[in-house]
Design an enzyme around this catalytic site. Structure first.
Site: not given
Ligand SMILES: O=C(O)[C@H](O)[C@@H](O)[C@H](O)[C@H](O)CO
Ligand SMILES: [Zn+2]
Length: 299
Positions: A18, A103, A204, A154, A121
């Site tokens: 990420e 996040n 995302d 996100n 999650e």
């Molecule tokens: O990458 C991210 O932002 C979250 O931490 C992930 O876990 C996924 O995006 C999510 O599961 C899908 O929405």
């Molecule tokens: Zn993400």
């Protein structure tokens, strides 16, 4: 028409890659592995990634004006000194919540660090709803909460004129826009600019290009899509060889390459054997469009 090329540049099988950020000073790509609990830096010269292990899920990394980096770690904003591998807490959020973590996060054009939270999650995209909030860490290290009731905070970025803030709460399946006041860092007038189609799955991470168009990584959609925030139309789809594409940024020479992170958490053996590059970092060239340098945190 340019010819798009996709290459997996780091196939370490990250759990949730990420927050890709181009570090121009080092000429390297920064990113995190959230559940793998590491901050990584990949060098295009050595084609190797270095990693610093941390003690909690680390969900985003940003450049810092004074050097080194800032990260979101668990429910903390923290400073990271790369050479020393040293992490120090700046401040904590969600103190009233037992089961959340930060996040995605990104720095605004004035050097403020925006990042949101979500419930931990149970499995990908399955979690207690409405537990997240969106926060800003100001350069004076104070924190402001913009709103709560977020499912999965996100992708985020700002328009080229700095008057619009783009934001994704993944489970809304929408890319939203807010009016943005760069002077104060305040947001308002939320509206949806794009609703994802079924096969695009979950929105995302996202980034903007020099033409003011948005690139959104589609989790479980195996693609990045390019959107026109003015018309709400999708302009382009670039498919990747993995389903769990999580985020994207521009980098490399003149920010002409796109880097895409991906995840492998939540995939069973059979799925992983079909997509051996799951959790890899991908480089896309030939898009014919460039990105803009990331803003460093001013605190
Ligand atoms: O990458 C991210 O932002 C979250 O931490 C992930 O876990 C996924 O995006 C999510 O599961 C899908 O929405
Ligand atoms: Zn993400």
């Amino acid at each position: 028409m340019s010819s798009v090329r996709i290459e997996c540049v780091a196939s370490e099988g990250y759990r949730i890659g990420e927050s890709p950020v181009w570090d121009e000073k080092e000429g390297e790509l920064l990113y995190v592995d959230i559940t793998g609990r590491k901050v990584c830096r990949w060098s295009p010269l050595t084609r190797q990634a270095q990693a610093i292990a941390v003690d909690a899920p680390v969900s985003s990394v940003a450049l810092r004006k004074s050097g080194d980096y800032v990260i979101t770690l668990g429910t903390r904003f923290a400073a990271l000194k790369w050479n020393e591998g040293l992490v120090t807490t700046i401040t904590q959020v969600d103190k009233d919540k037992a089961n959340t973590r930060f996040n995605d996060g990104k720095v605004d054009p004035a050097g403020r660090y925006f990042a949101g939270t979500m419930a931990e999650e149970i499995r990908p995209a399955v979690l207690e709803r409405h537990q997240g909030s969106l926060y800003t860490l100001f350069p004076d290290l104070s924190v402001v909460k913009h709103f709560d009731q977020v499912d999965i905070s996100n992708g985020l970025d700002w328009s080229l004129d700095h008057r619009t803030f783009f934001y994704i709460d993944s489970l809304s399946y929408s890319v939203d826009a807010f009016d943005y006041d760069l002077q104060t860092g305040k947001i308002g007038n939320r509206r949806s600019i794009y609703k994802l189609e079924k096969e695009e799955s979950i929105p995302d991470g996202m980034c903007i290009d020099t033409e003011g168009k948005l690139w959104v990584a589609c989790y479980d959609g195996g693609r990045v899509i390019r959107l026109d925030p003015e018309t709400g139309k999708r302009l382009q789809t670039v498919k990747l060889p993995v389903d769990k594409t999580t985020s994207c940024c521009f980098g490399g020479k003149d920010y002409s390459e796109m880097y895409v992170t991906s995840a492998s958490d939540g995939m069973d053996k059979e799925w992983l054997s079909r997509q051996p590059q799951a959790g890899g970092i991908f480089k896309i060239t030939g898009l014919g469009v460039k990105g803009i340098p990331p803003y460093p945190f001013a605190g």
